[in-house]
Scaffold this active site. Structure first.
Site, PDB file in Angstrom:
ATOM      1  N   ASP A  20       0.901  -1.143   0.000  1.00  0.00           N
ATOM      2  CA  ASP A  20       0.000   0.000   0.000  1.00  0.00           C
ATOM      3  C   ASP A  20       0.942   1.195   0.000  1.00  0.00           C
ATOM      4  O   ASP A  20       1.568   1.499   1.017  1.00  0.00           O
ATOM      5  CB  ASP A  20      -0.880   0.024   1.257  1.00  0.00           C
ATOM      6  N   HIS A  21       1.069   1.845  -1.155  1.00  0.00           N
ATOM      7  CA  HIS A  21       2.161   2.817  -1.266  1.00  0.00           C
ATOM      8  C   HIS A  21       1.985   4.002  -0.321  1.00  0.00           C
ATOM      9  O   HIS A  21       2.935   4.722  -0.051  1.00  0.00           O
ATOM     10  CB  HIS A  21       2.377   3.253  -2.718  1.00  0.00           C
TER      11      HIS A  21
ATOM     12  N   HIS B 129      -6.006   2.667   1.441  1.00  0.00           N
ATOM     13  CA  HIS B 129      -5.194   3.817   1.854  1.00  0.00           C
ATOM     14  C   HIS B 129      -5.780   4.561   3.062  1.00  0.00           C
ATOM     15  O   HIS B 129      -5.079   4.819   4.040  1.00  0.00           O
ATOM     16  CB  HIS B 129      -5.047   4.814   0.710  1.00  0.00           C
TER      17      HIS B 129
END
Ligand code: NAD
Length: 484
Positions: free
Chosen positions: A177-178, A240
């Site tokens: 999950d950047h 996110h």
């Protein structure tokens, strides 16, 4: 003093989907920057794997084009470019077929870290994992990196977890999950758990509410049909925004270690209350400013998919009972801005002649643009003329505070890939976390589908539908302005 750049061990990184958009735009330019910064060793090897019929030289030419497209020319020092290209090779592989795997095995060196990046559609995760394991290409030490979306709902996420777990241990699986790779997100943990100042106040007794905004100016444009099958809840909130909620709400872990941190995040997800319909606002942008509406962008005038979502979440535990978490995300909003704001309560009694609610302390954490933090404090306006109060920011924008040397903050992908090589899973989602997030998300989506809810229209360039403003107004609060 912790060294700024910690070089990683030599590695072989195989990028499945190495010719795709994500590899070209993020993964390969990111790796280039790590090499230029001295973090990626010159002994590393990058192996592109995809269906395309290209040879090593063809792949190098393709990657060079990507570097030129996605990095500033000043970053492309010829010696580093030449070195980077020499580290690349390519194997033609169909993830669901039999060809190419022996060639891939042949390319893998002994005695270096082996990592496999699955930058492909999730339907290919299982077939690739199976072939890597059964053909003896990946062993019990290898790491695999998987991209979002990790499932569409709880059942599909479970199926994906099972397809990976059939061949790899959880300790080998890195779910990206950047958002977790962003500098400020990690700084949130440093600020909370590295200082005495905040943690005693970090609870419902002192925090009035929390706001998280992830606003985009772009619409769904070119990927309208794909997006319409997903919507903001699945695309942004389930992963996110929930991860950000977790980092704000979690208890201090006993150590900064992958399982300790993820155990605490998991508890937050499990403490989320089911959603009430009144606490959810869904929207779609209307036509305007010369741009088409959401419905035109997705080519379906009857679509009920949301591209804007605002929600009031409650975390039911001792720390947060009574403190709402307001989250919102949407497309074609007034600015591209992502921010977390911790809004503290008013002082219990004001000795100054000011109305309540005018001077709350706010800790704002900006994820983009200009990553940084600001703490708003109230002081006396300097000068004569009595006790006039003003709010001033204590600015913790990294580039200004830490100087030139720290201004080039690595992109989230770069940091995360280096963590994979180091074997550090702290900033990656564990399987049970992902499933818990879907277990909370699924009934919310099922609820609005069962009610036949129609998203509210909103103007392009606005802050979203009016109902989203009401979500806070009815609680006597207001959203912070969405500012670039
Ligand atoms: P893409 O369509 O641009 O590229 C897909 C890649 O997979 C290509 O290299 C293609 O050759 C390869 N491929 C497709 N079928 C294959 C097969 N059967 N065998 C071997 N290789 C095959 O997709 P993308 O945008 O690069 O996205 C890759 C993954 O990353 C997707 O799961 C996507 O959801 C996810 N993702 C992408 C982005 C992004 O910004 N592009 C962001 C987040 C997540």
């Amino acid at each position: 003093m912790v060294a700024r750049i910690i070089p990683v061990e030599p590695f072989d990184l195989v990028i499945f989907g190495g010719t795709g958009d994500l590899a070209r735009r993020k993964i390969l330019p990111g790796l280039f920057r790590r090499l230029a910064d001295g973090q990626m060793p010159w002994e590393a090897r990058l192996i592109g794997a995809a269906r395309s019929d290209v040879d090593d030289d063809g792949y190098r030419a393709m990657v060079l084009e990507s570097l030129e497209e996605f990095l500033p020319s000043s970053a492309l020092k010829p010696r580093i470019v030449e070195q980077f290209l020499s580290m690349l090779s390519f194997v033609q592989i169909d993830a669901t077929g039999d060809d190419g795997w022996p060639e891939l095995k042949e390319k893998m060196r002994d005695d270096v870290v082996h990592a496999f990046y699955f930058s492909v559609a999730p339907s290919l995760f299982g077939p690739i994992a199976e072939r890597l394991k059964e053909r003896g290409i990946a062993d019990g030490q290898a790491r695999i990196v998987v991209e979002k979306p990790f499932g569409h709902d709880l059942d599909s996420a479970r199926a994906l977890n099972e397809s990976l777990a059939a061949h790899f241990d959880e300790a080998q699986i890195y779910r990206i999950d950047h958002y977790l790779g962003k500098e400020t997100v990690q700084n949130l943990m440093a600020v909370r758990f590295g200082n005495m100042l905040f943690e005693p106040l970090w609870n419902s007794q002192y925090v009035d509410h929390i706001q998280i905004t992830v606003a985009e100016t772009v619409g769904v444009g070119g990927r309208g049909e794909y997006y319409d099958g997903i919507g903001a809840m699945r695309d942004m909130v389930q992963n996110h925004l929930l991860q950000l909620v977790c980092l704000i709400a979690m208890e201090p872990p006993s150590r900064y270690d992958h399982d300790a941190v993820r155990d605490e995040k998991l508890k937050v997800i499990r403490a989320l209350e089911p959603m009430e319909p009144d606490d959810i606002v869904r929207g779609q942008y209307s036509a305007g400013s010369g741009g088409p509406s959401y419905l035109e962008d997705v080519g379906d005038p009857r679509s009920r998919t949301e591209c804007f979502l605002a929600m009031r979440l409650s975390v039911s535990n001792w720390r947060w009972a009574g403190t709402p978490f307001y989250i919102r995300t949407g497309k074609r909003l007034k600015a591209r801005a992502s921010e977390i704001a911790i809004v503290f309560k008013d002082a219990p009694h004001s000795i100054f002649d000011v109305p309540r609610g005018r001077h709350s302390n706010i800790l704002s954490i900006r994820l983009q643009p200009n990553e940084g933090m600001q703490l708003g404090v109230t002081i006396k306006e300097p000068g004569p003329g009595g006790m006039r109060l003003i709010d001033v920011p204590l600015d913790m924008t990294f580039a200004e505070a830490l100087g030139e040397e720290h201004s080039a903050i690595p992109d989230a992908y770069e940091r995360l890939i280096m963590d994979v090589i180091r074997g550090n899973q702290t900033l990656f989602m564990r399987g049970d976390e992902v499933e818990a997030a879907w277990a909370w998300t699924d009934p919310v989506i099922a609820g609005w589908e069962a009610r036949g809810h129609i998203p509210s229209p909103y103007d392009q360039g606005s802050s979203g539908p009016d109902d989203a403003l009401m979500l806070l107004h009815r609680d006597g609060r207001r959203w912070r302005e969405i500012r670039p």
